[in-house]
Each structure stands twice: as C-alpha cells, then as structure tokens.
Write an enzyme that holds these catalytic residues in place. Structure first.
Site, short mmCIF file in Angstrom:
data_model
loop_
_atom_site.label_atom_id
_atom_site.label_comp_id
_atom_site.label_asym_id
_atom_site.label_seq_id
_atom_site.Cartn_x
_atom_site.Cartn_y
_atom_site.Cartn_z
N GLN A 71 -4.32 -1.17 9.43
CA GLN A 71 -4.30 -1.94 8.88
C GLN A 71 -4.97 -3.69 9.63
OE1 GLN A 71 -2.99 -3.70 6.03
NE2 GLN A 71 -4.05 -5.38 6.50
N LYS A 86 0.80 -1.58 -0.39
CA LYS A 86 0.36 0.16 0.21
C LYS A 86 0.56 1.07 0.12
CE LYS A 86 -3.49 -2.66 2.46
NZ LYS A 86 -4.74 -2.52 3.91
N ASP A 102 -10.55 3.53 3.93
CA ASP A 102 -10.85 2.19 3.83
C ASP A 102 -12.20 2.50 3.91
OD1 ASP A 102 -9.49 -0.02 3.42
OD2 ASP A 102 -8.44 0.16 5.72
#
Length: 285
Positions: free
Chosen positions: A95, A51, A118
């Site tokens: 995460q 990422k 997200d």
C-alpha cells in the site's frame, strides 16, 4: 451516459467469485493476497480495508502484514522477499504511499513480477510497453475494463491523457495505443502548450493529474467520453475529481462520477490480477 464503476466492479467480483468457486478444489485452495501496510496513515487504512473487503466478497483470502512506520528499508524488503518465497501467497500488495524515510521504488521492484498484484514493478511496466502478457497496472486496466463493459470502442479514436505518472498516465497511454485498442493517443502534462485546444480535439479524455475540477466545459468537445481518475477535495471541502463534473457532464456522451467511477474499478483489477496469478501458479494459466 454515466459510467458506473461501482456497479461494474460488483459484476467483476461476482464473475471472479464464480470462477474461484469452480476451480478452488482443483487448485487446492483459494487465491491469496498478502497486503502490506506500513504506518498509521488514515487514508491508507481505509483503502486497505476496502481492498480486503472486496477480496473477501470475491472469495480471495488475504494475509495482513501491518508494520510500524519505524521499519527499516532492509526489513521491508526482507518482508517482501519472504512473501515472494511463500508458496501460499499468489499476490503481494504494497500500500502506497510509504512513510517518510522509505523508498517505494526498490520495494515495489522487490516484488516478484508474477506476484505483483498492483502491476507496478518495472518488469510489468515493461511488459505494458512491449504489449506482452503480464499483470497490468490496476487503474489503467480498470479504465479499459470500464470502457469494455459499456461497449465503448476506442479503436481509431483520438484519446488525450492528462498526466504522465507511472501509476496511471504512462501505462494507460501505452495500453490505449496498443494493437489491442488502436487509439491515437496524445499524452499531455504541465508543459503542453494550449492544453485546452488539444483536449477539444479528443474523442476520449482521461484526466489523471490530481487537480480539482481542472477539466472544464470549454476543454471538451460535444460527445466526448470523459474518464476522471482524480480524487480531490475542492475549495468547498467536497470530494471531487479532476473534471468539473456538473458543467462537463451535459456535454459529454459518457462520463465517470467521483466517487463511484474509477476507484472501484481499480480495486476490481487488483482482484483480477491476484486471480490471474493464482491461476498461473496452480492451474497452469
């Protein structure tokens, strides 16, 4: 037709790179994503590196917030609160999964919805349900972006979503059935009777249940579009999806590979969300 998520994601990154380069001077800086990684999980470390690499390729700055697995729930939520308040941060990524002893849900919901890279806070999930603007969950948004890229219309089509997680199944079902896409959606799960028969009626199957090669050829009607979200290790030890690719691909009109399908598209939408948040904060949308 192979739906190449890796190549599509690269084109999205290239477009974002141009957009950010064009508007960076006006904004005063590049977009910035704060990445929180708790513990030493090897898979999570790989995902985070991928990422961060994708961010760099698109011209997005990242700030790494590594914390030990021993961090307390309160300390983690305080870290998130500090990032929410930092005007230099546009997006926040927590995460997952978190180490044992930490509750992910309150940590996710501690993230400001406007910095929710997200798209997983309850507020942004609610915006999906209401079909109002907001930062969308990355995997569902990546699925739809891939279909759009290949000009695969879902309007009026029968779509079957296998899996009802808050991460993929529920939001992608809502997004497919929205006025933006107009699909007729059936969401299936472990209690769905005669799942194979339901799938055989589908024009589009999205498999997001986490079971290796679960969707077999006898479940797919000729010409269906197959989106495989799963990443598993098969009994042979090889990486595979939720779809029996070798036997389903000859039947389908279009299919995603694993790897190289939805995974890269998920990361691309993390970059899209971060750029949207940056634009909304510094460039008036």
């Amino acid at each position: 037709m192979l739906l190449d998520g890796k190549a599509t994601a690269a084109s999205i990154r290239a477009a974002l790179r141009e957009e950010i380069a064009r508007d960076r001077e006006k904004a005063g800086r590049a977009p910035c994503l704060a990445v929180i990684l708790v513990g030493e999980d090897p898979a999570s470390q790989v995902y985070v590196r991928n990422k961060e690499k994708a961010c760099a390729d698109a011209g997005i700055d990242t700030i790494s917030c590594r914390r030990p697995a021993s961090i307390s729930q309160q300390e983690l939520e305080e870290l998130i609160a500090g990032l929410n308040a930092d005007p230099a941060i546009d997006g926040i990524l927590l995460q997952l999964p978190l180490p044992a002893g930490l509750d992910a849900r309150p940590c996710i919901d501690a993230i400001s919805p406007e910095k929710d890279a997200d798209g997983l806070t309850a507020v942004n999930q609610g915006r999906v349900a209401m079909n109002v603007p907001g930062l969308r969950p990355c995997t569902p948004a990546g699925i739809l972006a891939l279909l759009d890229h290949y000009h695969i219309s879902v309007s009026g089509k029968k779509a079957v979503v296998i899996g009802r997680s808050n991460l993929v199944g529920r939001p992608v079902a809502l997004m497919l059935g929205s006025r933006d896409y107009n699909a007729t959606v059936t969401m299936c799960h472990s209690r769905t009777p005669d799942l194979a028969a339901v799938c055989r009626e589908a024009d589009i199957i999205i498999a997001a249940l986490g079971k290796a090669r679960f969707v077999t050829a006898d479940m797919v009607k000729p010409g269906a579009v197959i989106i495989d979200v799963g990443i598993n290790r098969g009994e042979d030890g090889k990486l595979c999806g939720d779809v029996d690719y070798d036997n389903v691909a000859p039947i389908a009109s279009a299919i995603t590979p694993v790897p190289g399908g939805i995974g890269p598209m998920t990361i691309s939408q993390l970059l899209v969300n971060t750029t949207k948040a940056w634009r909304a904060r510094l460039l008036n949308g």
